[in-house]
Design a protein around this motif. Structure first.
Motif, PDB file in Angstrom:
ATOM      1  N   THR A   1       0.831  -1.207   0.000  1.00  0.00           N
ATOM      2  CA  THR A   1       0.000   0.000   0.000  1.00  0.00           C
ATOM      3  C   THR A   1       0.867   1.259   0.000  1.00  0.00           C
ATOM      4  O   THR A   1       1.979   1.259   0.525  1.00  0.00           O
ATOM      5  CB  THR A   1      -0.962   0.023   1.200  1.00  0.00           C
ATOM      6  N   ARG A   2       0.332   2.287  -0.592  1.00  0.00           N
ATOM      7  CA  ARG A   2       1.004   3.589  -0.571  1.00  0.00           C
ATOM      8  C   ARG A   2       0.330   4.538   0.406  1.00  0.00           C
ATOM      9  O   ARG A   2       0.637   5.714   0.443  1.00  0.00           O
ATOM     10  CB  ARG A   2       1.013   4.187  -1.970  1.00  0.00           C
ATOM     11  N   LEU A   3      -0.589   3.993   1.213  1.00  0.00           N
ATOM     12  CA  LEU A   3      -1.255   4.840   2.209  1.00  0.00           C
ATOM     13  C   LEU A   3      -0.262   5.237   3.293  1.00  0.00           C
ATOM     14  O   LEU A   3       0.395   4.381   3.882  1.00  0.00           O
ATOM     15  CB  LEU A   3      -2.406   4.092   2.874  1.00  0.00           C
TER      16      LEU A   3
ATOM     17  N   TRP B   1     -10.669   5.554   1.445  1.00  0.00           N
ATOM     18  CA  TRP B   1      -9.707   6.543   1.915  1.00  0.00           C
ATOM     19  C   TRP B   1      -9.874   7.842   1.146  1.00  0.00           C
ATOM     20  O   TRP B   1     -10.249   7.841  -0.022  1.00  0.00           O
ATOM     21  CB  TRP B   1      -8.291   5.982   1.779  1.00  0.00           C
TER      22      TRP B   1
ATOM     23  N   ASP C   1      -7.828   9.741  -0.205  1.00  0.00           N
ATOM     24  CA  ASP C   1      -7.000   9.892  -1.399  1.00  0.00           C
ATOM     25  C   ASP C   1      -7.436   8.981  -2.553  1.00  0.00           C
ATOM     26  O   ASP C   1      -6.781   8.913  -3.579  1.00  0.00           O
ATOM     27  CB  ASP C   1      -5.523   9.653  -1.076  1.00  0.00           C
TER      28      ASP C   1
ATOM     29  N   HIS D   1      -7.930   5.523  -2.390  1.00  0.00           N
ATOM     30  CA  HIS D   1      -7.671   4.097  -2.160  1.00  0.00           C
ATOM     31  C   HIS D   1      -8.912   3.441  -1.560  1.00  0.00           C
ATOM     32  O   HIS D   1      -9.710   4.093  -0.891  1.00  0.00           O
ATOM     33  CB  HIS D   1      -6.499   3.903  -1.178  1.00  0.00           C
TER      34      HIS D   1
ATOM     35  N   LEU E   1      -8.591   0.385   0.404  1.00  0.00           N
ATOM     36  CA  LEU E   1      -7.941  -0.682   1.154  1.00  0.00           C
ATOM     37  C   LEU E   1      -8.762  -1.073   2.369  1.00  0.00           C
ATOM     38  O   LEU E   1      -9.198  -0.222   3.143  1.00  0.00           O
ATOM     39  CB  LEU E   1      -6.552  -0.218   1.607  1.00  0.00           C
TER      40      LEU E   1
END
Length: 103
Positions: free
Chosen positions: A54-56, A77, A79, A81, A83
């Protein structure tokens, strides 16, 4: 000749069956804990995730969409996402429960 363990099942099969049946109450308890902690519509903040892909970032915020039968908390999320977090493996905090937001 029958295999050891009788009825065509090996001893390994019986252990696996026992292990999975004894895990069910534990999963149910975790699901109840999760459902008591948050509800769809609640705002949450990511504290830590075990997902290596993940890039969170830590501190990301989102809105709980649903909690599935396995206890995974699916979050939209901010942004973009989508997830899902696994309680116990991933950590998040509820910012403002939906019930308190309407009071």
């Amino acid at each position: 000749m029958r295999p050891p363990g009788g009825l065509g099942r090996s001893p390994v099969d019986r252990r696996q069956r026992h292990r999975s049946s004894s895990a069910a109450p534990h999963r149910r308890r975790n699901l109840l804990d999760v459902m008591a902690k948050c509800h769809p519509g609640d705002r949450v903040r990511l504290v830590r995730t075990t997902d290596p892909y993940t890039r969170l970032p830590v501190g990301a915020r989102g809105t709980v969409r649903l909690i599935d039968g396995a206890g995974t908390v699916h979050i939209a999320w901010d942004d973009g996402h989508l997830l899902g977090l696994i309680p116990g493996a991933d950590h998040f905090e509820v910012l403002l429960p939906l019930a308190q937001a309407h009071e």
